[in-house]
Design an enzyme around this catalytic site. Structure first.
Site, PDB file in Angstrom:
ATOM      1  N   GLY A  35       0.829  -1.206   0.000  1.00 39.80           N
ATOM      2  CA  GLY A  35       0.000   0.000   0.000  1.00 39.80           C
ATOM      3  C   GLY A  35       0.861   1.253   0.000  1.00 39.80           C
ATOM      4  CG  LEU A  37      -0.906   1.754  -3.693  1.00 37.49           C
ATOM      5  CD1 LEU A  37      -2.116   1.348  -4.549  1.00 37.49           C
ATOM      6  CD2 LEU A  37       0.163   0.667  -3.749  1.00 37.49           C
ATOM      7  CG  HIS A  38       5.145   5.554  -4.656  1.00 41.57           C
ATOM      8  ND1 HIS A  38       5.753   4.919  -5.726  1.00 41.57           N
ATOM      9  CD2 HIS A  38       5.667   4.965  -3.546  1.00 41.57           C
ATOM     10  CE1 HIS A  38       6.609   4.031  -5.289  1.00 41.57           C
ATOM     11  NE2 HIS A  38       6.568   4.021  -3.952  1.00 41.57           N
ATOM     12  N   GLY A  40       5.369   4.959  -8.650  1.00 48.95           N
ATOM     13  CA  GLY A  40       6.157   3.749  -8.915  1.00 48.95           C
ATOM     14  C   GLY A  40       5.260   2.520  -8.941  1.00 48.95           C
ATOM     15  CG  HIS A  41       3.333   1.140  -5.362  1.00 48.23           C
ATOM     16  ND1 HIS A  41       3.478   2.175  -4.469  1.00 48.23           N
ATOM     17  CD2 HIS A  41       3.965   0.079  -4.813  1.00 48.23           C
ATOM     18  CE1 HIS A  41       4.172   1.769  -3.419  1.00 48.23           C
ATOM     19  NE2 HIS A  41       4.489   0.496  -3.600  1.00 48.23           N
ATOM     20  CG  ASP A 155      12.547  -2.794  -2.703  1.00 51.39           C
ATOM     21  OD1 ASP A 155      13.015  -2.515  -1.592  1.00 51.39           O
ATOM     22  OD2 ASP A 155      11.593  -2.171  -3.207  1.00 51.39           O
ATOM     23  CB  VAL A 181       8.921   5.330 -11.056  1.00 51.26           C
ATOM     24  CG1 VAL A 181       8.331   6.677 -11.445  1.00 51.26           C
ATOM     25  CG2 VAL A 181       8.371   4.232 -11.970  1.00 51.26           C
ATOM     26  CG  MET A 189       8.788   8.014  -7.194  1.00 51.83           C
ATOM     27  SD  MET A 189       7.176   8.112  -7.974  1.00 51.83           S
ATOM     28  CE  MET A 189       7.406   9.607  -8.918  1.00 51.83           C
ATOM     29  CB  SER A 190      10.727   4.925  -1.393  1.00 54.49           C
ATOM     30  OG  SER A 190      10.526   4.301  -0.141  1.00 54.49           O
TER      31      SER A 190
END
Ligand code: PAF
Length: 283
Positions: A35, A37-38, A40-41, A155, A181, A189-190
């Site tokens: 979850g 979420l940004h 990247g997701h 990761d 991303v 992004m994280s």
């Protein structure tokens, strides 16, 4: 308004929803997430859609991959905005079990990984991590039986561990890694970037910039050891507490001494204030 995706919170509900999808002979891609979420997701979701007719996103903050001193209880949980974002992406199904559903009382199994999981990178600093990730991802693969599973390359060691596990256990899923991303200034992004103070956020892109500088130095014929030492110093001088900055073989994660030994991946982990960031690039 976008149609709200089906949300399954129990195993029978998940299996009912998946049976409906499978009855139409649709191929299924799974995007495992915790979850918060940004973009990247959402990129992973879009890549999943390109590969399969139906996309399942799991949202589960997995306690077994956090050590007691880590941020499990404070990890950002943003269900409403996550749901809206996944509706906009026209995701078909969200798998959102609670901890008791994933780990019922008496749960006593853990997948233990070797190979890339003991490469002396993240595993040195988070020895509990890959056992927790492999156990939950193994369960997600068994529960959802996806044709494809999509993970971010951010990761990078996790991607290698999960790929190896799926292959070793004949889980019948193709694991796909998608490039990281980044924000406009290069920061990967994280979900944990929300922890950064404005000053830490300003400094954070140093990790990416330093890796790019070292890669350039190397491609221009520079010495790897020198480039890595200078890179490590640049990261520390910027205010980070460095865990590691390493050059590894991109496939095996084995230590590597020069470009001629194979494709190099730079991997870095460092703390700025109380926030630990990781990143990597191919050279
Ligand atoms: O990368 C993550 O968000 C998590 O480690 C994963 C793969 C969803 C497992 O909990």
């Amino acid at each position: 308004m976008a149609r709200t995706p089906v949300v399954a919170r129990t195993l029978p509900a998940l299996h009912r929803a998946l049976d409906k999808i499978r009855a139409r002979n649709a191929r299924v891609a799974l995007v495992p997430t915790m979850g918060a979420l940004h973009e990247g997701h959402l990129t992973l979701v879009r890549q999943a859609k390109r590969r399969c007719e139906k996309v399942v996103v799991s949202i589960f903050v997995n306690p077994t991959q956090f050590a007691p001193h880590e941020d499990f209880s404070t990890y950002p949980r943003t269900w409403k905005t996550d749901l809206a974002k996944l509706a906009d992406e026209k995701v078909d199904l969200i798998w959102n079990p609670d901890v008791k559903t994933m780990y019922p009382d008496g749960f006593a199994t853990r997948i233990s990984c070797e190979g890339p999981a003991i490469a002396d990178l993240e595993d040195r600093y988070r020895p509990h991590f890959f056992g927790g990730v492999a156990t939950v991802v193994g369960k997600l693969f068994i529960q959802c039986k996806p044709d494809v599973a999509v993970f971010g390359q951010k990761d990078f060691q996790q991607l290698r561990v999960v790929t190896q596990m799926a292959r070793d256990l004949d889980l019948g899923v193709k694991v796909v890694g998608i490039p990281t991303v980044r924000e406009r200034d290069g920061l990967a992004m994280s979900s944990r970037n929300v922890y950064l103070s404005p000053e830490e956020r300003r400094i954070a892109p140093t990790l990416y910039r330093t890796m790019k500088d070292c890669a350039r130095q190397l491609r221009d014929g520079g010495d790897l050891k020198t480039a890595m030492a200078e890179g490590a110093a640049a990261i520390s001088n910027a205010g980070f507490a460095l865990d590691y900055f390493e050059a590894r073989h991109a496939d095996t994660l084995a230590p590597i001494a020069s470009l001629s030994e194979g494709p190099i991946r730079f991997l870095v982990a460092a703390k700025i204030g109380t926030t630990r960031l990781i990143d990597n690039i191919g050279v």
